[in-house]
Design an enzyme around this catalytic site. Structure first.
Site, PDB file in Angstrom:
ATOM      1  N   LYS A  52     105.856 100.258  60.911  1.00 47.51           N
ATOM      2  CA  LYS A  52     104.777  99.428  60.365  1.00 47.51           C
ATOM      3  C   LYS A  52     105.263  98.444  59.304  1.00 47.51           C
ATOM      4  O   LYS A  52     104.613  97.419  59.058  1.00 47.51           O
ATOM      5  CB  LYS A  52     103.687 100.322  59.778  1.00 47.51           C
ATOM      6  CG  LYS A  52     102.875 101.095  60.811  1.00 47.51           C
ATOM      7  CD  LYS A  52     101.974 100.173  61.595  1.00 47.51           C
ATOM      8  CE  LYS A  52     101.005 100.965  62.463  1.00 47.51           C
ATOM      9  NZ  LYS A  52     100.062 100.083  63.188  1.00 47.51           N
ATOM     10  N   SER A 309     108.475 106.387  66.872  1.00 44.26           N
ATOM     11  CA  SER A 309     107.814 105.369  66.044  1.00 44.26           C
ATOM     12  C   SER A 309     107.556 105.774  64.601  1.00 44.26           C
ATOM     13  O   SER A 309     107.291 104.910  63.758  1.00 44.26           O
ATOM     14  CB  SER A 309     106.485 104.965  66.689  1.00 44.26           C
ATOM     15  OG  SER A 309     105.640 106.101  66.820  1.00 44.26           O
TER      16      SER A 309
END
Length: 415
Positions: A52, A309
């Protein structure tokens, strides 16, 4: 070269002033298991332990380039997006106001505050994320800030594409297949655009949590739709509605290339990667590895990249993860057993247990019955096949029991 590819390359180069490329590591354990050449793109090793930071950096950089006086950024998030925004606010020395639900764990609040320092303010608003989002957007409009979307933003999509740029840069030849998680679609749409341009021969597979399959629903409907219910366990990818911009990129994905991973099965992957490889993954970070079993025939002998991720795992969740993994794999079950109220009844039951069967829970539910008593009993064993033997013994001895392992209503109240 296409403009998007140029932009992705330039964006990736600029990121090197903030953090080094995350490792792309061959995993011998998984490669041997699946007879394939399996690599992990370790986004769990970024400065905020998720990808992110990439989208937040690119979006904030571009906004400030267009409007140098913009020094207030606002977001709503209970997890990785908040931490990425906080980190980048401190990097650019701008003010960030981060709205989080009141129910956000203190661990996540603390990490966000650590990353942002004096540059951010955290506001806890609302019991549910929709309330938090509405408050954040209202404040942003009133204060003249810039709202940073977690995924449905062109600049964010460009930033996330840098994951694909780094993968191709680190390998001597393009991978045969890349597996990536899907939540709102920021990461998957950015990577998809870059791979389609720069490595069209690479097959792409997308993975969603079974309780938040927003891309699957959108592909079936031909447009983004809002799921009526979302299981929030895979909090980094459990999104009720995929983004409009991201779906415009993913709308042509063949439905057969979008897989769903059951939440309880994901727990098995989390535990295995922790115990065998020493890799800490959050539920969303384990998605791409979790579907390797489903792809076993397709990937044999091929080079595969799994995008891990995120690794923002709260270890207070570990007992729950272990419990869910055991139940899914069939080595732990819960029963309500009607036990005769006579001397020796409990001993008769215990003698039916095998050498690998352990009682993990034993609780009388009703102690006032004259002839029978109801007992909640949890049993762990080494192999799911052991329960076949145990249940056969119980049936032969006329014991009355009910398997409540998969009964969500009873499990919620009793377990």
């Amino acid at each position: 070269m296409d403009d998007f590819a140029d932009t992705a390359l330039a964006t990736t180069a600029r990121m090197r002033g903030l953090f080094p490329a995350t490792p792309l590591q061959r995993n011998d354990f998984l490669s041997a298991r699946y007879d394939a050449d399996i690599w992990l793109k370790r986004e769990d090793l970024s400065p905020v332990r998720s990808y992110k930071i990439r989208g937040a950096f690119n979006a904030m950089r571009k906004v400030r380039a267009e409007n140098p006086d913009q020094d207030l950024f606002v977001c709503a998030s209970a997890g990785n997006h908040a931490q990425g925004v906080a980190f980048v606010c401190r990097h650019f020395d701008v003010k960030g106001v981060i709205f989080m639900p009141v129910t956000t764990p203190q661990q996540k609040i603390g990490k966000t505050r650590t990353f942002g320092g004096d540059n951010i303010e955290i506001r806890l608003v609302g019991d549910y994320f929709d309330d938090t989002l509405a408050s954040a957007q209202a404040f942003c409009a009133e204060a003249g800030g810039h709202f940073l979307s977690p995924f449905d933003d062109e600049h964010v999509i460009e930033g996330q594409s840098s994951v694909a740029v780094e993968i191709l840069a680190d390998l001597d030849a393009p991978p045969d297949l890349v597996i990536m998680p899907v939540g709102g679609g920021g990461l998957s749409s950015g990577m998809t655009r870059y791979f389609r341009l720069m490595s069209p021969g690479t097959a792409l597979v997308y993975v969603e949590p079974a309780g938040g399959a927003s891309l699957t629903a959108a592909l079936a409907a031909g447009e983004p739709v809002t799921l009526p219910k979302v299981d929030s366990f895979v909090d980094g990818a459990a999104v009720a509605r995929i983004g409009q911009r991201t779906f415009s990129v993913l709308s042509g994905v063949p439905p057969e290339d979008v897989l769903t991973a059951p939440e309880d099965r994901i727990c098995i992957t989390i535990l295995e990667m922790l115990n065998v490889e020493g890799i800490v993954l959050e539920p969303a970070g384990a998605l791409s590895i979790n579907v390797l079993d489903d792809l076993a025939e397709r990937i044999r002998g091929r080079r595969v990249v799994c995008v891990t991720s995120g690794g923002n795992f709260d270890f207070e969740r570990l007992p729950e993860v272990k419990e869910r993994a055991q139940r899914f794999s069939g080595v732990k079950k819960y029963f309500i057993l009607r036990l005769p109220q006579r001397p020796g009844a409990l001993r008769d039951f215990l003698e039916m247990l095998g050498p690998d069967d352990d009682i993990s829970r034993f609780e009388y539910l009703k102690k006032s019955a004259r002839n029978f008593g109801s007992v909640l009993i949890g049993i762990e064993t080494s192999s799911a096949a052991n329960f076949t033997t145990l249940l056969a013994k119980l049936d032969a001895a006329d014991f009355v029991y009910q398997d409540i392992t998969s009964n969500q209503t009873l499990a919620e109240f009793l377990i």
